[in-house]
Design a protein around this motif. Sequence first.
Motif, mmCIF file in Angstrom:
data_model
loop_
_atom_site.group_PDB
_atom_site.id
_atom_site.type_symbol
_atom_site.label_atom_id
_atom_site.label_comp_id
_atom_site.label_asym_id
_atom_site.label_seq_id
_atom_site.Cartn_x
_atom_site.Cartn_y
_atom_site.Cartn_z
ATOM 1 N N TRP A 272 -31.744 43.118 -27.765
ATOM 2 C CA TRP A 272 -31.293 42.162 -28.770
ATOM 3 C C TRP A 272 -30.187 41.282 -28.208
ATOM 4 O O TRP A 272 -30.156 40.074 -28.451
ATOM 5 N N TYR A 273 -29.278 41.865 -27.428
ATOM 6 C CA TYR A 273 -28.203 41.090 -26.815
ATOM 7 C C TYR A 273 -28.751 39.963 -25.941
ATOM 8 O O TYR A 273 -28.099 38.940 -25.769
ATOM 9 N N MET A 274 -29.900 40.157 -25.345
ATOM 10 C CA MET A 274 -30.459 39.182 -24.404
ATOM 11 C C MET A 274 -31.270 38.086 -25.094
ATOM 12 O O MET A 274 -31.715 37.143 -24.440
ATOM 13 N N GLN A 275 -31.438 38.174 -26.408
ATOM 14 C CA GLN A 275 -32.237 37.185 -27.142
ATOM 15 C C GLN A 275 -31.459 35.879 -27.310
ATOM 16 O O GLN A 275 -30.231 35.870 -27.328
ATOM 17 N N PRO A 276 -32.181 34.767 -27.471
ATOM 18 C CA PRO A 276 -31.508 33.488 -27.741
ATOM 19 C C PRO A 276 -30.681 33.561 -29.024
ATOM 20 O O PRO A 276 -30.860 34.463 -29.846
ATOM 21 N N ALA A 277 -29.815 32.593 -29.185
ATOM 22 C CA ALA A 277 -28.909 32.541 -30.335
ATOM 23 C C ALA A 277 -29.666 32.728 -31.639
ATOM 24 O O ALA A 277 -30.750 32.192 -31.827
ATOM 25 N N GLN A 278 -29.064 33.500 -32.523
ATOM 26 C CA GLN A 278 -29.648 33.773 -33.829
ATOM 27 C C GLN A 278 -28.680 33.294 -34.897
ATOM 28 O O GLN A 278 -27.467 33.350 -34.717
ATOM 29 N N GLY A 279 -29.217 32.833 -35.998
ATOM 30 C CA GLY A 279 -28.395 32.273 -37.066
ATOM 31 C C GLY A 279 -27.330 33.231 -37.568
ATOM 32 O O GLY A 279 -27.512 34.435 -37.580
ATOM 33 N N GLY A 280 -26.208 32.668 -37.946
ATOM 34 C CA GLY A 280 -25.155 33.445 -38.568
ATOM 35 C C GLY A 280 -24.136 34.049 -37.617
ATOM 36 O O GLY A 280 -23.125 34.570 -38.059
ATOM 37 N N LEU A 281 -24.380 33.999 -36.323
ATOM 38 C CA LEU A 281 -23.422 34.577 -35.372
ATOM 39 C C LEU A 281 -22.466 33.490 -34.889
ATOM 40 O O LEU A 281 -22.890 32.405 -34.511
ATOM 41 N N LYS A 282 -21.187 33.796 -34.879
ATOM 42 C CA LYS A 282 -20.205 32.844 -34.373
ATOM 43 C C LYS A 282 -20.345 32.671 -32.868
ATOM 44 O O LYS A 282 -20.070 31.608 -32.329
ATOM 45 N N SER A 283 -20.742 33.742 -32.217
ATOM 46 C CA SER A 283 -20.917 33.710 -30.763
ATOM 47 C C SER A 283 -22.079 34.636 -30.414
ATOM 48 O O SER A 283 -21.980 35.854 -30.601
ATOM 49 N N PRO A 284 -23.171 34.101 -29.910
ATOM 50 C CA PRO A 284 -24.312 34.946 -29.566
ATOM 51 C C PRO A 284 -23.972 35.888 -28.395
ATOM 52 O O PRO A 284 -23.337 35.472 -27.426
ATOM 53 N N PRO A 285 -24.390 37.144 -28.477
ATOM 54 C CA PRO A 285 -24.096 38.077 -27.398
ATOM 55 C C PRO A 285 -24.676 37.632 -26.055
ATOM 56 O O PRO A 285 -24.083 37.886 -25.012
ATOM 57 N N ARG A 286 -25.813 36.964 -26.094
ATOM 58 C CA ARG A 286 -26.446 36.515 -24.842
ATOM 59 C C ARG A 286 -25.482 35.686 -23.998
ATOM 60 O O ARG A 286 -25.463 35.802 -22.775
ATOM 61 N N GLU A 287 -24.680 34.850 -24.656
ATOM 62 C CA GLU A 287 -23.734 34.005 -23.918
ATOM 63 C C GLU A 287 -22.659 34.846 -23.233
ATOM 64 O O GLU A 287 -22.281 34.581 -22.100
ATOM 65 N N THR A 288 -22.168 35.858 -23.916
ATOM 66 C CA THR A 288 -21.176 36.750 -23.306
ATOM 67 C C THR A 288 -21.752 37.426 -22.077
ATOM 68 O O THR A 288 -21.136 37.429 -21.007
ATOM 69 N N PHE A 289 -22.933 38.008 -22.211
ATOM 70 C CA PHE A 289 -23.495 38.759 -21.086
ATOM 71 C C PHE A 289 -23.924 37.841 -19.945
ATOM 72 O O PHE A 289 -23.906 38.253 -18.788
ATOM 73 N N ALA A 290 -24.231 36.597 -20.251
ATOM 74 C CA ALA A 290 -24.503 35.626 -19.186
ATOM 75 C C ALA A 290 -23.219 35.319 -18.420
ATOM 76 O O ALA A 290 -23.223 35.228 -17.185
ATOM 77 N N ARG A 291 -22.103 35.196 -19.142
ATOM 78 C CA ARG A 291 -20.815 34.927 -18.477
ATOM 79 C C ARG A 291 -20.386 36.084 -17.586
ATOM 80 O O ARG A 291 -19.743 35.887 -16.562
ATOM 81 N N TRP A 292 -20.728 37.307 -17.988
ATOM 82 C CA TRP A 292 -20.264 38.494 -17.270
ATOM 83 C C TRP A 292 -21.379 39.180 -16.469
ATOM 84 O O TRP A 292 -21.252 40.331 -16.084
ATOM 85 N N GLU A 293 -22.430 38.437 -16.195
ATOM 86 C CA GLU A 293 -23.587 39.012 -15.515
ATOM 87 C C GLU A 293 -23.249 39.594 -14.144
ATOM 88 O O GLU A 293 -23.881 40.543 -13.687
ATOM 89 N N ARG A 294 -22.255 39.062 -13.506
ATOM 90 C CA ARG A 294 -21.859 39.589 -12.189
ATOM 91 C C ARG A 294 -21.435 41.054 -12.281
ATOM 92 O O ARG A 294 -21.668 41.850 -11.379
ATOM 93 N N HIS A 295 -20.832 41.429 -13.404
ATOM 94 C CA HIS A 295 -20.373 42.796 -13.607
ATOM 95 C C HIS A 295 -21.304 43.614 -14.490
ATOM 96 O O HIS A 295 -21.503 44.798 -14.244
ATOM 97 N N VAL A 296 -21.821 42.988 -15.526
ATOM 98 C CA VAL A 296 -22.548 43.725 -16.562
ATOM 99 C C VAL A 296 -23.997 43.254 -16.598
ATOM 100 O O VAL A 296 -24.290 42.172 -17.087
ATOM 101 N N ARG A 297 -24.887 44.094 -16.076
ATOM 102 C CA ARG A 297 -26.315 43.750 -16.051
ATOM 103 C C ARG A 297 -27.048 44.649 -17.044
ATOM 104 O O ARG A 297 -27.287 45.822 -16.766
#
Length: 120
Positions: A77-102
């Motif tokens: 679910w974290y890897m899914q594209p942005a979903q309505g109602g979220l202030k910040s989609p989790p996918r964006e966070t994990f993309a930013r931290w992909e070097r550490h968190v895969r």
Amino acid sequence: MDQELGKLLAFVGEVAIAIRMNSAYNGLSRDNPNTAYDVMWLSDALHNFGMLGDAIADGNRGRIVEACDMLTHMFEWYMQPAQGGLKSPPRETFARWERHVRLEDAISVFSAIKRKTFEA
């Protein structure tokens, strides 16, 4: 299952690094508008590990599988594209931290744990 548990501990350590880099430890985090959301999603990735840990400690195969399935579903679910109602989609966070968190690596570990649960 020792190798999988080692990989999970390494994953937890990498998430901890990412969280620390979003803390006061890293002065740049104060000026980053993503800091609060990144801390939220990164810590969210860990909060259900206790369920898996308890199941493994108890040797409860059914609960081990249930925990692995729940964690896999959550990480997918974290890897899914942005979903309505979220202030910040989790996918964006994990993309930013992909070097550490895969997340894909953790999902592979959950699958291996499930497989080994039935081999034991």
